[in-house]
Design a protein around this motif. Structure first.
Motif, PDB file in Angstrom:
ATOM      1  N   ARG A 180       0.823  -1.202   0.000  1.00 55.12           N
ATOM      2  CA  ARG A 180       0.000   0.000   0.000  1.00 55.12           C
ATOM      3  C   ARG A 180       0.864   1.261   0.000  1.00 55.12           C
ATOM      4  O   ARG A 180       1.855   1.332   0.710  1.00 55.12           O
ATOM      5  N   PRO A 181       0.459   2.277  -0.757  1.00 51.37           N
ATOM      6  CA  PRO A 181       1.127   3.571  -0.687  1.00 51.37           C
ATOM      7  C   PRO A 181       0.396   4.543   0.234  1.00 51.37           C
ATOM      8  O   PRO A 181       0.724   5.727   0.259  1.00 51.37           O
ATOM      9  N   ARG A 182      -0.618   4.086   0.938  1.00 55.30           N
ATOM     10  CA  ARG A 182      -1.450   4.941   1.782  1.00 55.30           C
ATOM     11  C   ARG A 182      -1.725   4.269   3.125  1.00 55.30           C
ATOM     12  O   ARG A 182      -1.488   3.074   3.299  1.00 55.30           O
ATOM     13  N   THR A 183      -2.298   5.055   4.044  1.00 56.27           N
ATOM     14  CA  THR A 183      -2.669   4.515   5.353  1.00 56.27           C
ATOM     15  C   THR A 183      -4.167   4.239   5.459  1.00 56.27           C
ATOM     16  O   THR A 183      -4.621   3.666   6.448  1.00 56.27           O
ATOM     17  N   SER A 184      -4.967   4.628   4.473  1.00 59.00           N
ATOM     18  CA  SER A 184      -6.416   4.408   4.503  1.00 59.00           C
ATOM     19  C   SER A 184      -6.732   2.934   4.275  1.00 59.00           C
ATOM     20  O   SER A 184      -5.936   2.192   3.687  1.00 59.00           O
ATOM     21  N   PRO A 185      -7.920   2.461   4.719  1.00 62.37           N
ATOM     22  CA  PRO A 185      -8.309   1.070   4.477  1.00 62.37           C
ATOM     23  C   PRO A 185      -8.350   0.758   2.976  1.00 62.37           C
ATOM     24  O   PRO A 185      -8.652   1.629   2.161  1.00 62.37           O
ATOM     25  N   LEU A 186      -8.079  -0.489   2.634  1.00 62.21           N
ATOM     26  CA  LEU A 186      -8.041  -0.893   1.230  1.00 62.21           C
ATOM     27  C   LEU A 186      -9.440  -1.073   0.644  1.00 62.21           C
ATOM     28  O   LEU A 186      -9.680  -0.736  -0.521  1.00 62.21           O
ATOM     29  N   CYS A 201      -9.707  -0.091  -3.256  1.00 64.72           N
ATOM     30  CA  CYS A 201      -9.286   1.310  -3.390  1.00 64.72           C
ATOM     31  C   CYS A 201      -7.835   1.443  -2.928  1.00 64.72           C
ATOM     32  O   CYS A 201      -7.574   1.664  -1.746  1.00 64.72           O
ATOM     33  N   THR A 202      -6.907   1.318  -3.857  1.00 64.50           N
ATOM     34  CA  THR A 202      -5.492   1.376  -3.504  1.00 64.50           C
ATOM     35  C   THR A 202      -5.121   2.710  -2.889  1.00 64.50           C
ATOM     36  O   THR A 202      -4.340   2.777  -1.936  1.00 64.50           O
ATOM     37  N   PHE A 203      -5.698   3.809  -3.409  1.00 63.48           N
ATOM     38  CA  PHE A 203      -5.243   5.142  -3.011  1.00 63.48           C
ATOM     39  C   PHE A 203      -6.218   5.881  -2.095  1.00 63.48           C
ATOM     40  O   PHE A 203      -5.797   6.483  -1.120  1.00 63.48           O
TER      41      PHE A 203
END
Length: 611
Positions: A180-186, A201-203
């Motif tokens: 993941r490039p983010r900290t939000s849920p996938l 949702c990758t981003f």
């Protein structure tokens, strides 16, 4: 007619090979027919010449948003075109207009409609007008689209075709291996006529990943590419393409199907027009990034993502040790491919590309120094739930205001040295508009948007910008020096993106390399003092040809005696060439100079060369 038929047959054969690797159980012949028809109108295509370099030392891409320069009462794209023609036409060959489509978030990278221009920026006529003056580079936001798009609206309503265009998995799916490039849920829960579904949702939740396991979606994307070609786009930036294919139980990044889709797109685009170029945007560790060249059959160019953080680290510490080691490890780009070099971008300075190149403590120190200069840090979640710095968000002008020892008065010198290095390296340079303009951190926009990246996405009013570039301040100094460096670069065959490159070993304070033109008639020794103190370099340390005179392209200084020393001021760059200002090799009169040209350039085990 027979040549067109042969071209079609060759294209058809290659496309089927790609499709067999991507969709083993599909009707490959029928899908190949449809894809070629969509890309090459009426099936008219031509066999591309293999391994052709569609670039030279005269190519430089300006990176900008469509509204980076604005004027009240005028569409921003029209204002941008005017600014480029009045101020930039002598130094750039192309312009990358960041996503100019209707969008819902992420400053354009959450596309609502791929087929129209954002009316707040202008229309297709404005895009085509720019494409007539410059090589136009456009984003193909290929991994995801907006949650407000027509396709996703159809998905929520259970209607075709959108209902099959997105990746869904059960809520309890084990996704712990997914990078993941983010900290939000996938996963995001969405109500549909079929019940609640969880979309990938990758981003972000507003950027829903597209399902390329569905060949109908691939067909739609090929139609979009063909439309962009019709509108004058020459260069395609494949945004976040590394995440394109999903396979449970894997990291869902850099999968074989992703690489094959890129190869397929390249085949289709090249048979449509040989001049088109694909650039992959893959903000990942260096070796993974290099894989997107394929065997010179995938991306024409890859973003050289390790360069920005390594250059920044070099300038902050006054040591080029890591930068030099990295440069020696980089394979020369094969014919038909090139590196796309950049220092600053609309996103920020990614830190994943230096994983394995810098120590964890060095990355943390770099992020801390940039925060001290007013920057921000974006984070990503690791598979164990911990977080690590993902990206530094800061205007490059502010990033260059000092070193690990704090702020000093060498901002302009450091800034120009950084770009002199980038412009001379093997590859095609891309320069963010705010680097040309010396733009500073935009704290107001960052606060207004709540996005760290907005700090480096300032919107200039044309009148204000023009005044700033005409005064004698930092921005004006940067602008004039940057333009001059770019103009000098254009005149040097040794700076061809695919020309020979050697790494030189002159200590950690001097970052040095040698370029040689593809005809081998011009040599340029690039010497860069990466410290805030003067440094001396003996010309006997480099492999100058004894019967030639040498001239610094930047300062104009001619060195008659190849036994002398050069004193480099803090952050001074020297482009030492055997050509005079008219492009003629400068010969030394017989009897002058000492012959030391047969000295080895470097230790044979450490040097890197290609020709």
């Amino acid at each position: 007619m027979s040549s067109q038929l042969n071209a079609y047959q060759e294209c058809h054969h290659r496309v089927i090979q790609h499709l067999q690797a991507i969709y083993p159980d599909h009707n490959h012949a029928l899908l190949a027919d449809n894809l070629i028809e969509a890309m090459c109108h009426g099936g008219v295509c031509a066999v591309p010449e293999a391994r052709t370099n569609n670039w030279s030392q005269q190519d430089l891409i300006l990176i900008t948003y469509g509204n980076s320069v604005e004027k009240v009462g005028e569409p921003p794209l029209r204002t941008l075109n005017t600014f480029l023609q009045q101020h930039m036409s002598s130094v750039i060959s192309g312009v990358h207009i960041l996503p100019f489509f209707p969008y819902s978030s992420d400053d354009g990278f959450s596309v609502i409609d791929y087929t129209n221009v954002n009316p707040e920026l202008g229309d297709w006529h404005d895009i085509e007008a720019i494409a007539k003056q410059f090589d136009l580079m456009s984003d193909l936001v290929i991994n995801h689209c907006s949650s407000q798009s027509k396709w996703f609206t159809q998905f929520k309503q259970g209607l075709a075709p959108g209902k099959e265009y997105f990746v869904t998995v059960p809520a309890d799916t084990d996704t712990s291996l997914v990078v993941r490039p983010r900290t939000s849920p996938l996963l995001q829960a969405v109500d549909t006529p079929q019940g609640q579904q969880h979309v990938w949702c990758t981003f972000s939740f507003d950027q829903v990943d597209l399902n390329f396991a569905n060949p109908d979606l691939l067909f739609e994307m090929v139609r979009i590419i063909a439309l962009y070609l019709d509108k004058g786009v020459k260069i395609f930036r494949l945004d976040a393409v590394a995440f394109l294919w999903k396979q449970l139980g894997s990291p869902c990044i850099n999968l074989p199907q992703t690489h094959e889709v890129i190869r397929l797109i390249r085949t289709l685009v090249e048979f449509r027009t040989a001049a088109a170029i694909l650039i992959t945007e893959t903000n990942i560790p260096n070796q993974e990034n290099l894989s997107y060249f394929g065997n010179a059959n995938e991306a024409h160019c890859i973003y050289n993502f390790s360069l920005p953080p390594l250059l920044l680290h070099t300038m902050m510490t006054g040591s080029c040790q890591h930068l030099k080691q990295w440069l020696m490890s980089m394979p020369p780009a094969q014919s038909g491919t090139a590196y796309f070099n950049f220092i600053a971008s609309h996103d920020g300075i990614g830190l994943r590309p230096v994983e394995g190149l810098l120590e964890t403590a060095e990355i943390d120190e770099l992020a801390e120094v940039m925060q001290g200069f007013g920057g921000a840090v974006s984070w990503r979640t690791m598979t164990d739930g911990s977080v690590r710095p993902y990206e530094i968000n800061i205007a490059l002008t502010d990033a260059m205001q000092g070193t690990v020892n704090g702020v000093d008065d060498l901002l302009v010198e450091r800034f120009i040295c950084t770009h002199a290095i980038m412009l001379a390296l093997e590859g095609i340079p891309g320069i963010y508009i705010h680097s040309f303009l010396g733009t500073r951190n935009d704290y107001a926009k960052m606060a207004q948007t709540g996005s760290n990246r907005a700090i480096n996405r300032h919107n200039w009013q044309l009148e204000t910008l023009t005044q700033q570039l005409e005064d004698q301040g930092v921005a004006s100094q940067i602008f004039s020096n940057m333009k001059r460096l770019c103009e000098l670069r254009q005149q040097q065959p040794a700076f061809n993106p695919n020309a020979t490159q050697f790494t030189l070993h002159l200590g950690d304070q001097i970052f040095a390399f040698w370029r040689q033109s593809m005809r081998r008639d011009q040599s340029i020794f690039c010497l860069n003092n990466v410290t805030d103190r003067p440094q001396r370099v003996a010309l006997t340390q480099i492999n100058l040809v004894a019967n030639e005179r040498w001239r610094d392209i930047i300062s104009g200084t001619v060195y008659e005696d190849t036994r002398e020393e050069i004193e480099l001021e803090p952050y001074q760059s020297v482009w030492l060439s055997n050509w005079d200002g008219a492009g003629v090799v400068m010969k030394r009169p017989v009897g002058q100079g000492e012959p030391f040209a047969n000295q080895p350039l470097n230790d044979p085990d450490e040097r890197r060369r290609h020709g």
